[in-house]
Scaffold this motif. Structure first.
Motif, PDB file in Angstrom:
ATOM      1  N   MET A 161       0.813  -1.197   0.000  1.00  0.00           N
ATOM      2  CA  MET A 161       0.000   0.000   0.000  1.00  0.00           C
ATOM      3  C   MET A 161       0.868   1.277   0.000  1.00  0.00           C
ATOM      4  O   MET A 161       0.418   2.324  -0.388  1.00  0.00           O
ATOM      5  N   ALA A 216      -2.231   5.947  -2.973  1.00  0.00           N
ATOM      6  CA  ALA A 216      -3.310   6.648  -2.281  1.00  0.00           C
ATOM      7  C   ALA A 216      -4.134   5.627  -1.497  1.00  0.00           C
ATOM      8  O   ALA A 216      -4.214   4.460  -1.886  1.00  0.00           O
ATOM      9  N   PHE A 217      -4.695   6.042  -0.409  1.00  0.00           N
ATOM     10  CA  PHE A 217      -5.574   5.158   0.348  1.00  0.00           C
ATOM     11  C   PHE A 217      -6.589   6.027   1.077  1.00  0.00           C
ATOM     12  O   PHE A 217      -6.409   7.235   1.191  1.00  0.00           O
ATOM     13  N   ARG A 218      -7.645   5.415   1.546  1.00  0.00           N
ATOM     14  CA  ARG A 218      -8.649   6.147   2.309  1.00  0.00           C
ATOM     15  C   ARG A 218      -8.893   5.457   3.643  1.00  0.00           C
ATOM     16  O   ARG A 218      -9.092   4.257   3.691  1.00  0.00           O
ATOM     17  N   ILE A 219      -8.844   6.236   4.729  1.00  0.00           N
ATOM     18  CA  ILE A 219      -9.081   5.682   6.063  1.00  0.00           C
ATOM     19  C   ILE A 219     -10.469   5.055   6.086  1.00  0.00           C
ATOM     20  O   ILE A 219     -10.659   3.927   6.524  1.00  0.00           O
ATOM     21  N   PHE A 220     -11.449   5.810   5.544  1.00  0.00           N
ATOM     22  CA  PHE A 220     -12.832   5.399   5.671  1.00  0.00           C
ATOM     23  C   PHE A 220     -13.125   4.069   4.977  1.00  0.00           C
ATOM     24  O   PHE A 220     -13.824   3.217   5.508  1.00  0.00           O
ATOM     25  N   VAL A 253     -11.204   1.538   4.463  1.00  0.00           N
ATOM     26  CA  VAL A 253     -10.659   0.416   5.219  1.00  0.00           C
ATOM     27  C   VAL A 253     -11.514   0.116   6.449  1.00  0.00           C
ATOM     28  O   VAL A 253     -11.565  -0.994   6.944  1.00  0.00           O
ATOM     29  N   GLU A 254     -12.211   1.149   6.917  1.00  0.00           N
ATOM     30  CA  GLU A 254     -13.023   0.960   8.125  1.00  0.00           C
ATOM     31  C   GLU A 254     -14.397   0.334   7.850  1.00  0.00           C
ATOM     32  O   GLU A 254     -15.145   0.078   8.775  1.00  0.00           O
ATOM     33  N   ASP A 288     -15.490  -2.614   7.086  1.00  0.00           N
ATOM     34  CA  ASP A 288     -15.772  -3.868   7.784  1.00  0.00           C
ATOM     35  C   ASP A 288     -16.042  -3.614   9.265  1.00  0.00           C
ATOM     36  O   ASP A 288     -16.925  -4.203   9.864  1.00  0.00           O
ATOM     37  N   LEU A 289     -15.236  -2.703   9.825  1.00  0.00           N
ATOM     38  CA  LEU A 289     -15.403  -2.347  11.230  1.00  0.00           C
ATOM     39  C   LEU A 289     -16.783  -1.765  11.478  1.00  0.00           C
ATOM     40  O   LEU A 289     -17.435  -2.054  12.476  1.00  0.00           O
ATOM     41  N   ALA A 342     -19.376  -4.495  11.447  1.00  0.00           N
ATOM     42  CA  ALA A 342     -19.257  -5.321  12.661  1.00  0.00           C
ATOM     43  C   ALA A 342     -19.809  -4.550  13.862  1.00  0.00           C
ATOM     44  O   ALA A 342     -20.488  -5.103  14.730  1.00  0.00           O
ATOM     45  N   CYS A 384     -15.878  11.140  13.645  1.00  0.00           N
ATOM     46  CA  CYS A 384     -15.896   9.668  13.743  1.00  0.00           C
ATOM     47  C   CYS A 384     -17.187   9.084  14.335  1.00  0.00           C
ATOM     48  O   CYS A 384     -17.646   8.046  13.854  1.00  0.00           O
ATOM     49  N   ASP A 409     -19.947   7.438  12.223  1.00  0.00           N
ATOM     50  CA  ASP A 409     -19.865   6.099  11.633  1.00  0.00           C
ATOM     51  C   ASP A 409     -20.059   4.976  12.646  1.00  0.00           C
ATOM     52  O   ASP A 409     -20.190   3.820  12.261  1.00  0.00           O
TER      53      ASP A 409
END
Lengths: 217, 217
Positions: A1, A5-9, A11-12, A14-15, A18, A129, A132
């Motif tokens: 990675m 580029a990546f996004r925090i959101f 990746v979250e 699944d969290l 859950a 935060c 979410d």
């Protein structure tokens, strides 16, 4: 990675799913016990704990109350509530940026669930935060203050969309702040027309009775 | 994972490492261009944009300035800066709870990097998440205001540990707020003895010259 580029959101995601499942489990426990539950969100310093202190002082003679306060590191908020003679469990979230259903579930066995009518759960000070992460309460109260500036509501539409009651606090400072509280009410209702919006001053007590009505208590 | 305990922060560890690597790439670009860079963090309504407006007004005659402002949804902050005749790029972070090096890297080609001496990067209003996500600036400025309550610093030690300059803003409201700014300075220095702490009022201009000195400008 790395280097990409990546996004925090993203990746979250699944969290978040859950967490929603766990929140339903937590809510089921509250419903089985017949407890009314309120989750309080808002930025640091908006007055969440001060509003809770004002509510507790008025409601403690009428209902059996319990509170959970969440904070990154300290026990300060819980201590403020306990001074009113009401049970309060402190959750320290450490590096977590929001209270989660998982963290709330972990403390359920510390709460006197058979002897409680109303539970208030104070989230950490963060207007982003917690949007979410639901925690399993029936209603969400979002608290902002006029000292945060007139744009605080339109900058955080998501949290206002998913809340039931909005509190615009520190209204006692109305005359010295360069903001229009009525415009803030209008902004909140534009984002979420079914929101109940209350202007309060936890300091003077203004609006606290209206807030209690808005909560249906 | 459903039904099990989980931690948001643990899952973000990979993101945090990827972000640190990207931040170094971003910082390398700034260093090659000889640009001094400052990242401004703080809660919503602490006065980050107001402080930047005050700095821009004093510094724009002496340096070539550019700014990046990050906000969840709106363009309000960038518009405030642009009114001072200075280049400002707005990043909308959407559901991201902090600005990341990745988001900053994405706008580098919109900045006049060959004609800039100083770049200020304003993070989203959040005192928690930005502690985990550096963006590649040389120095970090954390802004809090006395209206957030006297405990705002000790509740967020991480961000004060990793900042170089702390601004305690809205000092013009000193006489009506029930907080002791000097105790806040003490709290900040206890957490991070090498921090430069400045009391300011973006409204009256008090402390802005001291802040410029603290930034080494």
């Amino acid at each position: 990675m790395s280097g990409q580029a990546f996004r925090i959101f993203d990746v979250e995601q699944d969290l978040i799913k859950a967490n929603e499942k766990l929140a339903k489990e937590v809510q089921k426990v509250f419903h089985e016990k017949g407890i009314k539950t309120f989750d309080i969100v808002g930025a640091i310093g908006a007055g969440k704990t001060a509003i809770l202190e004002a509510l507790v002082e008025r409601l403690k003679g009428k209902y059996r109350l319990a509170l959970v306060t969440a904070d990154v590191t300290t026990e300060i908020d819980a201590d403020r509530i306990r001074r009113h003679g009401v049970e309060c469990i402190q959750i320290n979230t450490g590096r977590e940026c929001a209270l989660t259903a998982s963290l709330l579930k972990n403390v359920l066995d510390k709460l006197p669930l058979n002897d409680v009518d109303i539970l208030f759960v104070e989230n950490v000070g963060n207007l982003i935060c917690p949007a979410d992460f639901v925690v399993g309460c029936d209603k969400r109260i979002v608290v902002v203050s006029i000292t945060e500036g007139g744009h605080v509501i339109i900058k955080h539409p998501l949290l206002f969309k998913m809340s039931d009651v909005a509190v615009i606090n520190k209204i006692d400072l109305r005359s010295i702040m360069d903001v229009d509280p009525e415009k803030m009410v209008e902004d909140a209702l534009t984002i979420n027309p079914s929101l109940k919006v209350v202007l309060t001053s936890a300091k003077t007590g203004e609006g606290i009775d209206e807030l209690i009505k808005a909560l249906g208590l």
